[in-house]
Design an enzyme around this catalytic site. Structure first.
Site, mmCIF file in Angstrom:
data_model
loop_
_atom_site.group_PDB
_atom_site.id
_atom_site.type_symbol
_atom_site.label_atom_id
_atom_site.label_comp_id
_atom_site.label_asym_id
_atom_site.label_seq_id
_atom_site.Cartn_x
_atom_site.Cartn_y
_atom_site.Cartn_z
ATOM 1 N N LYS A 189 19.196 45.812 55.609
ATOM 2 C CA LYS A 189 17.927 45.275 55.105
ATOM 3 C C LYS A 189 17.254 44.459 56.205
ATOM 4 O O LYS A 189 17.701 43.377 56.559
ATOM 5 C CB LYS A 189 18.110 44.381 53.885
ATOM 6 C CG LYS A 189 16.751 44.080 53.268
ATOM 7 C CD LYS A 189 16.726 42.885 52.353
ATOM 8 C CE LYS A 189 16.385 41.590 53.036
ATOM 9 N NZ LYS A 189 15.021 41.493 53.595
ATOM 10 N N GLY A 241 20.361 34.567 59.754
ATOM 11 C CA GLY A 241 19.208 33.925 59.123
ATOM 12 C C GLY A 241 19.462 32.448 58.936
ATOM 13 O O GLY A 241 20.199 31.828 59.714
ATOM 14 N N SER A 242 18.900 31.904 57.881
ATOM 15 C CA SER A 242 18.985 30.460 57.678
ATOM 16 C C SER A 242 20.353 30.046 57.125
ATOM 17 O O SER A 242 21.031 30.835 56.454
ATOM 18 C CB SER A 242 17.894 30.013 56.708
ATOM 19 O OG SER A 242 18.099 30.614 55.452
ATOM 20 N N THR A 243 20.730 28.812 57.378
ATOM 21 C CA THR A 243 21.990 28.280 56.860
ATOM 22 C C THR A 243 21.981 28.279 55.329
ATOM 23 O O THR A 243 22.988 28.611 54.697
ATOM 24 C CB THR A 243 22.225 26.867 57.434
ATOM 25 O OG1 THR A 243 22.434 27.009 58.843
ATOM 26 C CG2 THR A 243 23.454 26.201 56.832
ATOM 27 N N VAL A 245 20.458 30.362 53.177
ATOM 28 C CA VAL A 245 20.737 31.697 52.638
ATOM 29 C C VAL A 245 22.175 32.117 52.988
ATOM 30 O O VAL A 245 22.854 32.752 52.193
ATOM 31 C CB VAL A 245 19.690 32.740 53.106
ATOM 32 C CG1 VAL A 245 20.074 34.143 52.657
ATOM 33 C CG2 VAL A 245 18.308 32.386 52.557
ATOM 34 N N GLY A 246 22.658 31.711 54.149
ATOM 35 C CA GLY A 246 24.050 31.987 54.522
ATOM 36 C C GLY A 246 25.019 31.428 53.487
ATOM 37 O O GLY A 246 26.007 32.078 53.109
ATOM 38 N N GLU A 263 25.506 34.399 61.086
ATOM 39 C CA GLU A 263 24.945 33.808 62.310
ATOM 40 C C GLU A 263 23.727 33.014 61.852
ATOM 41 O O GLU A 263 22.724 33.605 61.442
ATOM 42 C CB GLU A 263 24.603 34.923 63.302
ATOM 43 C CG GLU A 263 24.579 34.434 64.727
ATOM 44 C CD GLU A 263 23.198 33.988 65.146
ATOM 45 O OE1 GLU A 263 22.903 32.784 64.948
ATOM 46 O OE2 GLU A 263 22.443 34.816 65.650
ATOM 47 N N CYS A 297 17.393 30.915 67.143
ATOM 48 C CA CYS A 297 18.434 30.125 66.491
ATOM 49 C C CYS A 297 19.089 29.174 67.492
ATOM 50 O O CYS A 297 19.592 28.127 67.111
ATOM 51 C CB CYS A 297 19.459 31.036 65.850
ATOM 52 S SG CYS A 297 20.000 32.335 66.944
ATOM 53 N N GLU A 394 16.210 22.133 61.767
ATOM 54 C CA GLU A 394 15.767 23.292 62.553
ATOM 55 C C GLU A 394 14.291 23.540 62.236
ATOM 56 O O GLU A 394 13.947 23.874 61.101
ATOM 57 C CB GLU A 394 16.604 24.520 62.186
ATOM 58 C CG GLU A 394 16.210 25.731 62.997
ATOM 59 C CD GLU A 394 17.147 26.920 62.811
ATOM 60 O OE1 GLU A 394 17.374 27.321 61.662
ATOM 61 O OE2 GLU A 394 17.638 27.434 63.834
HETATM 62 P P1 NAP Z 1 16.126 33.665 55.566
HETATM 63 O O1 NAP Z 1 15.555 33.421 54.230
HETATM 64 O O2 NAP Z 1 17.494 33.177 55.846
HETATM 65 O O3 NAP Z 1 16.040 35.250 55.787
HETATM 66 C C1 NAP Z 1 16.921 36.036 56.543
HETATM 67 C C2 NAP Z 1 17.165 37.349 55.815
HETATM 68 O O4 NAP Z 1 17.886 37.145 54.596
HETATM 69 C C3 NAP Z 1 15.907 38.087 55.401
HETATM 70 O O5 NAP Z 1 16.125 39.470 55.550
HETATM 71 C C4 NAP Z 1 15.772 37.650 53.958
HETATM 72 O O6 NAP Z 1 14.907 38.413 53.176
HETATM 73 C C5 NAP Z 1 17.191 37.715 53.483
HETATM 74 N N1 NAP Z 1 17.485 36.969 52.265
HETATM 75 C C6 NAP Z 1 16.803 35.931 51.718
HETATM 76 N N2 NAP Z 1 17.412 35.500 50.590
HETATM 77 C C7 NAP Z 1 18.508 36.275 50.403
HETATM 78 C C8 NAP Z 1 19.557 36.318 49.432
HETATM 79 N N3 NAP Z 1 19.606 35.468 48.409
HETATM 80 N N4 NAP Z 1 20.528 37.245 49.569
HETATM 81 C C9 NAP Z 1 20.509 38.094 50.609
HETATM 82 N N5 NAP Z 1 19.546 38.112 51.562
HETATM 83 C C10 NAP Z 1 18.554 37.211 51.474
HETATM 84 O O7 NAP Z 1 15.177 33.122 56.676
HETATM 85 P P2 NAP Z 1 13.578 32.954 56.626
HETATM 86 O O8 NAP Z 1 13.112 32.533 55.268
HETATM 87 O O9 NAP Z 1 13.002 34.177 57.183
HETATM 88 O O10 NAP Z 1 13.374 31.735 57.617
HETATM 89 C C11 NAP Z 1 13.648 30.424 57.156
HETATM 90 C C12 NAP Z 1 14.342 29.628 58.227
HETATM 91 O O11 NAP Z 1 15.567 30.254 58.591
HETATM 92 C C13 NAP Z 1 13.592 29.502 59.526
HETATM 93 O O12 NAP Z 1 12.619 28.519 59.491
HETATM 94 C C14 NAP Z 1 14.696 29.197 60.478
HETATM 95 O O13 NAP Z 1 14.997 27.828 60.443
HETATM 96 C C15 NAP Z 1 15.867 29.985 59.933
HETATM 97 N N6 NAP Z 1 16.077 31.273 60.631
HETATM 98 C C16 NAP Z 1 17.155 31.411 61.440
HETATM 99 C C17 NAP Z 1 17.348 32.591 62.142
HETATM 100 C C18 NAP Z 1 18.519 32.814 63.056
HETATM 101 O O14 NAP Z 1 18.426 33.634 63.948
HETATM 102 N N7 NAP Z 1 19.634 32.148 62.854
HETATM 103 C C19 NAP Z 1 16.423 33.632 62.017
HETATM 104 C C20 NAP Z 1 15.347 33.476 61.159
HETATM 105 C C21 NAP Z 1 15.188 32.295 60.480
HETATM 106 P P3 NAP Z 1 13.334 38.060 53.231
HETATM 107 O O15 NAP Z 1 12.785 38.979 54.228
HETATM 108 O O16 NAP Z 1 12.808 38.278 51.871
HETATM 109 O O17 NAP Z 1 13.200 36.613 53.595
#
Ligand code: NAP
Ligand code: MG
Length: 491
Positions: A189, A241-243, A245-246, A263, A297, A394
């Site tokens: 995804k 992704g975000s901590t 959602v992790g 990650e 990140c 972050e």
């Molecule tokens: P995010 O919500 O963690 O999204 C990452 C991925 O997870 C996306 O594909 C997202 O879908 C999916 N997702 C969201 N909720 C989920 C769930 N309950 N179960 C499974 N998958 C799910 O990150 P974001 O909202 O895009 O960004 C928010 C913050 O995360 C940023 O401001 C930043 O601080 C951090 N971030 C960190 C990294 C990294 O490389 N570590 C990368 C991006 C963002 P959607 O497309 O619908 O969101």
């Protein structure tokens, strides 16, 4: 001097794929629903993409299961699997310009970065893991008694991979590379903001001859990812992704005891000692934070600067920040593009306000750039204290916090005063000091006199709340294999 063609904006790519890929076929979602993706520099809609729901995810998982259990992937000679991965890397190389332009269109990153960094790293990563496909092996184990004992490293099975929007194509390569080399099958995804390069790479994977069902792509929102996490027939989830959602994923995966690698975020310290090469350190601090619009990140968002050089360092840093060229990401001269979307833009602007309210010294930037698109001025806050939100959270944008320090032990302690532990950097000419800091800082990656040096062979991942497991290198292969012990009587 640059020629006219080197400075003219790169033209927009054709969008070839916007559907789901399930079992080697492009199809609409069962519900017929779609979602829009936008160009962040102009805020215009660029495509409607099929939106997978739980039923689509189930179809994709079944296809991946079949490809894994009944072949052809599982049964294929590992060397042939490696050859198909090399073919995919070649096709990406042949279509590098198009893929770079897709990244710029969907994510907003400068075309020069997409061409020089993202796409070459994608190709390199796939070639690196193609080389591993036929080199994953077990051991013979000397045990007590008259037995022959050996281990096998078997592919884990069907893996669900959920990736973010900051390096859309590169995250695909980091996830597909080790999974394919190990012999797993994939349901991916991509992030809802940036599905296009992933879909195009899946197209090229089919063209390369990777069999139907081995790679399936299900674009959608968080619910689509959640359906993948909940599915009983998915053996593992790899998430970036975000901590926050992790944490949700780890909790939800407990239901089926899926393997999970994460990650996640960071708030990485970039430590500058007075004995550094000042030119290199200033350039490294700029690159370490502002690269990719600060959407990394591992961004060096806490810049600790030793008191005696603090003033000069900040002045030089501010000059560089002011010199950054914002604008049309399709122009090769642009060094900084827009943030990926309105949510991110607003989150960043909110942090800037909180920094100002908390009394940090905003030396440059602090506002929106232009009237259209999600551009944020390169922003440097000086005299930030450890407990301000801009120093703890972050931000994921072009906002740097400079924190003065005076002692080695003090800066180690303050560097580690964070929930995160993804990366760190140190700038010094004193080799022993560099090694001491590298040993004491709690982070998965430490750069000495450099920043953001990535290589497919070098493991990357987080301590503490920055994640679980390592990507890249040989280390990542263990995320995609199960270890089996076989013991045979020799009597
Ligand atoms: P995010 O919500 O963690 O999204 C990452 C991925 O997870 C996306 O594909 C997202 O879908 C999916 N997702 C969201 N909720 C989920 C769930 N309950 N179960 C499974 N998958 C799910 O990150 P974001 O909202 O895009 O960004 C928010 C913050 O995360 C940023 O401001 C930043 O601080 C951090 N971030 C960190 C990294 C990294 O490389 N570590 C990368 C991006 C963002 P959607 O497309 O619908 O969101
Ligand atoms: Mg987009």
């Amino acid at each position: 001097m640059a020629t006219a063609t080197e400075t003219a904006p790169v033209s927009r790519p054709q969008i070839r794929r916007t559907q789901l890929l399930i079992d080697g076929r492009w199809c609409d979602s069962v519900s017929g629903e779609t979602f829009a993706t936008y160009h962040p520099a102009t805020e215009e809609k660029i495509a409607d993409v099929a939106q997978a729901n739980a039923e689509d995810v189930d179809r994709a998982v079944k296809a991946a299961r079949r490809a894994f259990d009944e072949g052809p992937w599982h049964d294929m000679d590992a060397r042939d699997r490696g050859a198909l991965m090399l073919k995919l890397a070649d096709l990406i190389e042949q279509n590098a310009e198009e893929l770079a332009a897709l990244e710029t269109l969907d994510n907003g990153k400068p075309i020069s970065d997409a061409k020089a960094a993202d796409v070459p790293l994608v190709i390199d990563c796939l070639r690196y893991y193609a080389g591993w496909a036929d080199k994953i092996k077990g051991d013979t184990v000397p045990i007590r008694g008259n037995y022959f004992c050996y281990t096998r490293r078997e592919p884990l099975g069907v893996v669900g991979q959920i990736i973010p929007w900051n390096f859309p194509a590169l995250m695909v390569a980091w996830k597909w590379g080790p999974a394919l080399a190990a012999g797993c099958t994939i349901v991916m995804k991509p992030a809802e903001q940036t599905p296009l390069s992933c879909l195009r790479m899946a197209d090229l994977a089919l063209e390369a001859g990777i069999p139907p069902g081995v790679i399936n792509v299900v674009p959608g929102y968080g619910e689509t990812g959640a359906a993948l996490v909940a599915h009983p027939d998915v053996d593992k989830i790899a998430f970036t992704g975000s901590t926050e959602v992790g944490q949700i994923i780890m909790r939800d995966a407990a239901q089926t005891l899926k393997r999970v690698t994460l990650e996640l975020g960071g708030k990485s310290p970039n430590v500058v000692f007075a004995d550094c090469d000042m030119d290199a350190a200033v350039a490294g601090a700029e690159f370490g934070l502002f690269f990719n619009q600060g959407q990394c990140c591992c961004a060096g968002s806490r810049v600790f600067v030793e008191d005696s050089i603090h003033q000069e360092f900040v002045e030089r840093l501010v000059d560089r920040a002011k010199g950054r060229q914002l604008g049309d990401p399709f122009s090769p001269a642009t060094g900084q593009g827009p943030q990926v979307d309105k949510d991110q833009f607003e989150k960043i602007m909110n942090y800037i306000e909180r920094g100002k309210e908390a009394g940090a010294d905003c030396k440059t930037g602090g506002g929106r750039w232009g009237e259209k698109g999600f551009f944020v001025e390169p922003t440097v806050f000086d005299n930030v204290s450890d407990d301000m939100d801009i120093a703890t959270d972050e931000i994921f944008g072009p906002v740097m916090s400079v924190l003065p320090f005076s002692e080695f032990d003090e800066v180690v302690e303050r560097s580690n005063k964070t929930l995160y532990g993804l990366a760190a950097a140190v700038w010094t000419r004193d080799v022993a000091k560099a090694h001491r800091l590298a040993a004491q800082v709690k982070a998965g990656t430490v750069w000495v006199n450099c920043y953001d040096v990535f290589d497919a062979a070098a493991p990357f991942g987080g301590f503490k709340m920055s994640g679980i497991g390592r990507e890249l290198g040989e280390a990542s292969l263990s995320n995609y294999t199960e270890l089996k012990t076989v013991t045979m009587s020799l009597d």
